[in-house]
Design a protein around this motif. Structure first.
Motif, PDB file in Angstrom:
ATOM      1  N   ALA A 283      78.079   6.623  51.980  1.00  0.00           N
ATOM      2  CA  ALA A 283      79.045   6.424  53.069  1.00  0.00           C
ATOM      3  C   ALA A 283      80.488   6.581  52.608  1.00  0.00           C
ATOM      4  CB  ALA A 283      78.824   5.059  53.717  1.00  0.00           C
ATOM      5  N   GLY A 284      80.722   7.549  51.733  1.00  0.00           N
ATOM      6  CA  GLY A 284      82.073   7.840  51.281  1.00  0.00           C
ATOM      7  C   GLY A 284      82.541   7.042  50.080  1.00  0.00           C
ATOM      8  N   TYR A 285      81.702   6.201  49.524  1.00  0.00           N
ATOM      9  CA  TYR A 285      82.046   5.411  48.340  1.00  0.00           C
ATOM     10  C   TYR A 285      81.167   5.835  47.166  1.00  0.00           C
ATOM     11  CZ  TYR A 285      84.675   2.239  51.307  1.00  0.00           C
ATOM     12  OH  TYR A 285      85.594   1.710  52.169  1.00  0.00           O
ATOM     13  N   GLU A 286      81.740   5.810  45.982  1.00  0.00           N
ATOM     14  CA  GLU A 286      80.987   6.137  44.777  1.00  0.00           C
ATOM     15  C   GLU A 286      80.312   4.871  44.248  1.00  0.00           C
ATOM     16  OE1 GLU A 286      79.220   8.748  42.483  1.00  0.00           O
ATOM     17  OE2 GLU A 286      80.685   9.335  44.001  1.00  0.00           O
ATOM     18  N   PHE A 287      79.000   4.926  44.097  1.00  0.00           N
ATOM     19  CA  PHE A 287      78.201   3.817  43.581  1.00  0.00           C
ATOM     20  C   PHE A 287      77.551   4.227  42.272  1.00  0.00           C
ATOM     21  CE2 PHE A 287      78.759   2.216  47.753  1.00  0.00           C
ATOM     22  CZ  PHE A 287      78.464   0.863  47.729  1.00  0.00           C
ATOM     23  N   THR A 288      77.263   3.256  41.437  1.00  0.00           N
ATOM     24  CA  THR A 288      76.491   3.479  40.222  1.00  0.00           C
ATOM     25  C   THR A 288      75.026   3.261  40.568  1.00  0.00           C
ATOM     26  OG1 THR A 288      78.343   2.666  38.897  1.00  0.00           O
ATOM     27  CG2 THR A 288      76.197   2.763  37.821  1.00  0.00           C
ATOM     28  N   GLY A 289      74.163   4.155  40.110  1.00  0.00           N
ATOM     29  CA  GLY A 289      72.745   4.048  40.390  1.00  0.00           C
ATOM     30  C   GLY A 289      72.278   5.289  41.115  1.00  0.00           C
ATOM     31  N   PRO A 290      71.105   5.270  41.628  1.00  0.00           N
ATOM     32  CA  PRO A 290      70.202   4.140  41.791  1.00  0.00           C
ATOM     33  C   PRO A 290      69.374   3.856  40.532  1.00  0.00           C
ATOM     34  CG  PRO A 290      69.261   6.083  42.848  1.00  0.00           C
ATOM     35  CD  PRO A 290      70.605   6.484  42.302  1.00  0.00           C
ATOM     36  N   PHE A 291      69.079   2.567  40.352  1.00  0.00           N
ATOM     37  CA  PHE A 291      68.257   2.103  39.243  1.00  0.00           C
ATOM     38  C   PHE A 291      67.042   1.386  39.805  1.00  0.00           C
ATOM     39  CE2 PHE A 291      72.673   1.798  37.678  1.00  0.00           C
ATOM     40  CZ  PHE A 291      72.602   2.712  36.644  1.00  0.00           C
ATOM     41  N   THR A 292      65.868   1.713  39.317  1.00  0.00           N
ATOM     42  CA  THR A 292      64.668   0.995  39.745  1.00  0.00           C
ATOM     43  C   THR A 292      64.490  -0.291  38.946  1.00  0.00           C
ATOM     44  OG1 THR A 292      63.315   2.332  38.257  1.00  0.00           O
ATOM     45  CG2 THR A 292      63.471   3.053  40.567  1.00  0.00           C
ATOM     46  N   ASP A 293      65.236  -0.429  37.862  1.00  0.00           N
ATOM     47  CA  ASP A 293      65.201  -1.628  37.033  1.00  0.00           C
ATOM     48  C   ASP A 293      66.470  -2.430  37.300  1.00  0.00           C
ATOM     49  OD1 ASP A 293      65.138  -3.559  35.062  1.00  0.00           O
ATOM     50  OD2 ASP A 293      64.920  -2.143  33.396  1.00  0.00           O
ATOM     51  N   VAL A 294      66.327  -3.600  37.918  1.00  0.00           N
ATOM     52  CA  VAL A 294      67.485  -4.418  38.292  1.00  0.00           C
ATOM     53  C   VAL A 294      68.286  -4.879  37.078  1.00  0.00           C
ATOM     54  CG1 VAL A 294      66.359  -6.675  38.359  1.00  0.00           C
ATOM     55  CG2 VAL A 294      68.243  -6.180  39.942  1.00  0.00           C
ATOM     56  N   SER A 295      67.684  -4.871  35.904  1.00  0.00           N
ATOM     57  CA  SER A 295      68.412  -5.305  34.704  1.00  0.00           C
ATOM     58  C   SER A 295      69.525  -4.311  34.331  1.00  0.00           C
ATOM     59  CB  SER A 295      67.457  -5.518  33.529  1.00  0.00           C
ATOM     60  OG  SER A 295      66.923  -4.286  33.099  1.00  0.00           O
ATOM     61  N   LYS A 296      69.548  -3.143  34.943  1.00  0.00           N
ATOM     62  CA  LYS A 296      70.609  -2.166  34.701  1.00  0.00           C
ATOM     63  C   LYS A 296      71.892  -2.504  35.477  1.00  0.00           C
ATOM     64  CE  LYS A 296      67.916   1.090  32.694  1.00  0.00           C
ATOM     65  NZ  LYS A 296      67.920   1.274  31.296  1.00  0.00           N
ATOM     66  N   VAL A 297      71.812  -3.474  36.379  1.00  0.00           N
ATOM     67  CA  VAL A 297      72.961  -3.905  37.184  1.00  0.00           C
ATOM     68  C   VAL A 297      73.637  -5.062  36.454  1.00  0.00           C
ATOM     69  CG1 VAL A 297      73.686  -4.808  39.433  1.00  0.00           C
ATOM     70  CG2 VAL A 297      71.736  -3.227  39.284  1.00  0.00           C
ATOM     71  N   PRO A 298      74.963  -5.010  36.252  1.00  0.00           N
ATOM     72  CA  PRO A 298      75.663  -6.093  35.550  1.00  0.00           C
ATOM     73  C   PRO A 298      75.432  -7.444  36.230  1.00  0.00           C
ATOM     74  CG  PRO A 298      77.161  -4.269  36.010  1.00  0.00           C
ATOM     75  CD  PRO A 298      75.884  -3.967  36.710  1.00  0.00           C
ATOM     76  N   LEU A 299      75.068  -8.440  35.433  1.00  0.00           N
ATOM     77  CA  LEU A 299      74.732  -9.758  35.978  1.00  0.00           C
ATOM     78  C   LEU A 299      75.920 -10.468  36.605  1.00  0.00           C
ATOM     79  CD1 LEU A 299      72.380 -11.263  33.257  1.00  0.00           C
ATOM     80  CD2 LEU A 299      71.773 -10.518  35.556  1.00  0.00           C
ATOM     81  N   ASP A 300      77.056 -10.453  35.934  1.00  0.00           N
ATOM     82  CA  ASP A 300      78.139 -11.362  36.305  1.00  0.00           C
ATOM     83  C   ASP A 300      79.409 -10.645  36.750  1.00  0.00           C
ATOM     84  OD1 ASP A 300      78.770 -10.327  33.874  1.00  0.00           O
ATOM     85  OD2 ASP A 300      79.282 -12.234  32.941  1.00  0.00           O
ATOM     86  N   ARG A 301      79.272  -9.542  37.432  1.00  0.00           N
ATOM     87  CA  ARG A 301      80.439  -8.792  37.907  1.00  0.00           C
ATOM     88  C   ARG A 301      80.475  -8.807  39.432  1.00  0.00           C
ATOM     89  NH1 ARG A 301      82.484  -4.858  34.429  1.00  0.00           N
ATOM     90  NH2 ARG A 301      84.189  -4.853  35.952  1.00  0.00           N
ATOM     91  N   ARG A 302      81.674  -8.821  39.986  1.00  0.00           N
ATOM     92  CA  ARG A 302      81.889  -8.834  41.434  1.00  0.00           C
ATOM     93  C   ARG A 302      81.693  -7.429  41.983  1.00  0.00           C
ATOM     94  NH1 ARG A 302      87.704 -10.634  43.384  1.00  0.00           N
ATOM     95  NH2 ARG A 302      87.294 -11.680  41.444  1.00  0.00           N
ATOM     96  N   GLY A 303      81.033  -7.349  43.146  1.00  0.00           N
ATOM     97  CA  GLY A 303      80.884  -6.038  43.745  1.00  0.00           C
ATOM     98  C   GLY A 303      80.039  -6.018  44.993  1.00  0.00           C
ATOM     99  N   VAL A 304      79.704  -4.806  45.377  1.00  0.00           N
ATOM    100  CA  VAL A 304      78.898  -4.525  46.558  1.00  0.00           C
ATOM    101  C   VAL A 304      77.616  -3.856  46.076  1.00  0.00           C
ATOM    102  CG1 VAL A 304      78.826  -3.243  48.740  1.00  0.00           C
ATOM    103  CG2 VAL A 304      80.997  -4.166  47.912  1.00  0.00           C
ATOM    104  N   TYR A 305      76.499  -4.178  46.713  1.00  0.00           N
ATOM    105  CA  TYR A 305      75.238  -3.539  46.351  1.00  0.00           C
ATOM    106  C   TYR A 305      74.584  -2.923  47.572  1.00  0.00           C
ATOM    107  CZ  TYR A 305      73.268  -7.908  48.125  1.00  0.00           C
ATOM    108  OH  TYR A 305      72.948  -8.981  48.918  1.00  0.00           O
TER     109      TYR A 305
END
Length: 146
Positions: A4-26
């Motif tokens: 939707a016009g925003y750059e996202f990191t991913g997709p990852f099928t392993d949730v451990s690839k997502v930073p645990l303690d960072r603020r953001g949108v998923y």
């Protein structure tokens, strides 16, 4: 990956690839043959990876996925620079001008997701009720009659 016009990191099928303690949108997506087939959920968190690991809507994701569940995230900071009024049903009004709430609201406007609340759908439902009352009883007191 662009959503939707925003750059996202991913997709990852392993949730451990997502930073645990960072603020953001998923955005939780369903992958079919390695491509995004549908959107399952949109949200924001002060701890994106932790939220996804312990999410209360996992069952909904599994029920609505017809491929692999994958996670995309966008880290945020600061205030949203758009000159739009905030969603009137925003659950945390004090943070409603933050970048993460702004992006989350926009994504919930633009994407059709299977899981989670969408305040814009609630507003549409309220609007239908409003119109029914108006048809039955006439204009509301104090409302501008046109």
């Amino acid at each position: 990956m662009e959503i939707a016009g925003y750059e996202f990191t991913g997709p990852f099928t392993d949730v451990s690839k997502v930073p645990l303690d960072r603020r953001g949108v998923y955005v939780v997506v369903c992958l079919a043959d390695g491509e995004v087939d549908c959107y399952l959920d949109v949200g924001e968190s002060e701890q994106v990876g932790e939220r996804l690991k312990t999410h209360n809507r996992k069952d909904c994701w599994e029920e609505n996925a017809h491929g692999e569940i994958a996670y995309c995230y966008r880290l945020t900071s600061g205030t949203w620079d758009r000159e739009l009024d905030v969603n009137p049903l925003q659950r945390v009004r004090s943070h409603s001008r933050s970048e993460q709430f702004g992006i989350e609201g926009e994504l919930k406007w633009k994407l059709d997701v299977a899981c989670g609340p969408n305040p814009w759908e609630e507003i549409e439902e309220y609007w239908e009720i409003y119109r029914e009352y108006e048809a039955e009883f006439g204009p509301r007191a104090g409302a501008d009659a046109e």
